[in-house]
Design an enzyme around this catalytic site. Structure first.
Site, short mmCIF file in Angstrom:
data_model
loop_
_atom_site.label_atom_id
_atom_site.label_comp_id
_atom_site.label_asym_id
_atom_site.label_seq_id
_atom_site.Cartn_x
_atom_site.Cartn_y
_atom_site.Cartn_z
N ASP A 126 2.74 -2.48 -7.61
CA ASP A 126 1.47 -2.24 -6.94
C ASP A 126 1.77 -2.32 -5.44
O ASP A 126 2.79 -2.88 -5.05
CB ASP A 126 0.48 -3.33 -7.38
CG ASP A 126 -0.83 -3.28 -6.62
OD1 ASP A 126 -1.29 -2.17 -6.33
OD2 ASP A 126 -1.37 -4.37 -6.35
N ASP A 144 -0.79 -3.09 -2.43
CA ASP A 144 -1.48 -4.16 -1.70
C ASP A 144 -1.31 -5.51 -2.38
O ASP A 144 -1.44 -5.62 -3.59
CB ASP A 144 -2.97 -3.83 -1.58
CG ASP A 144 -3.62 -3.64 -2.93
OD1 ASP A 144 -3.09 -2.84 -3.72
OD2 ASP A 144 -4.62 -4.30 -3.21
MG LIG Z 1 -3.18 -5.06 -5.77
#
Ligand SMILES: [Mg+2]
Length: 126
Positions: A11, A13
């Site tokens: 992922d 962020d």
């Molecule tokens: Mg995230």
């Protein structure tokens, strides 16, 4: 011989930032990817570029919606089985969705560290 993952997906962020890409993973023959559901598609790609990380990622799937779609694309491109993939994310919903595909999905609380990766690779091999 221990079983080894083919594709490792992160992922963006809160998982990848801050993250130092461990080039060691590439040397060991893993293919890396990112899966993000941000609507800031252009910004996210610019950041990957800015940090000089784009070259490390063979699969880049950045668009809103369920990450099942991101993984359908990665599966198609990589031709790897879901069970041969590892995925790191900080949101339970993504871990649940992607985990249902058979991917070894790992919930990351405080970002991806060397230790998180190491224990994921170890638990995958067992
Ligand atoms: Mg995230």
């Amino acid at each position: 011989m221990e079983k080894k993952a083919n594709v490792i997906v992160f992922d963006l962020d809160y998982t990848l930032w801050p993250f130092w890409v461990d080039t060691h993973l590439l040397e060991e023959g893993y293919e890396l990817g990112v899966a993000s559901r941000t609507s800031e598609i252009k910004g996210a790609k610019q950041l990957l570029d800015l940090f000089g990380w784009k070259k490390y990622f063979k699969y880049v799937e950045i668009f809103p919606g369920s990450k099942v779609t991101h993984f359908l694309n990665i599966q198609k491109s990589s031709q790897a089985d879901y069970k041969d993939m590892i995925f790191f994310d900080d949101e339970t919903r993504n871990i649940m969705d992607v985990g249902k595909l058979g991917v070894h999905a790992i919930l990351v609380r405080d970002g991806v560290t060397r230790q998180v990766i190491k224990s994921a690779l170890q638990s995958f091999g067992k």
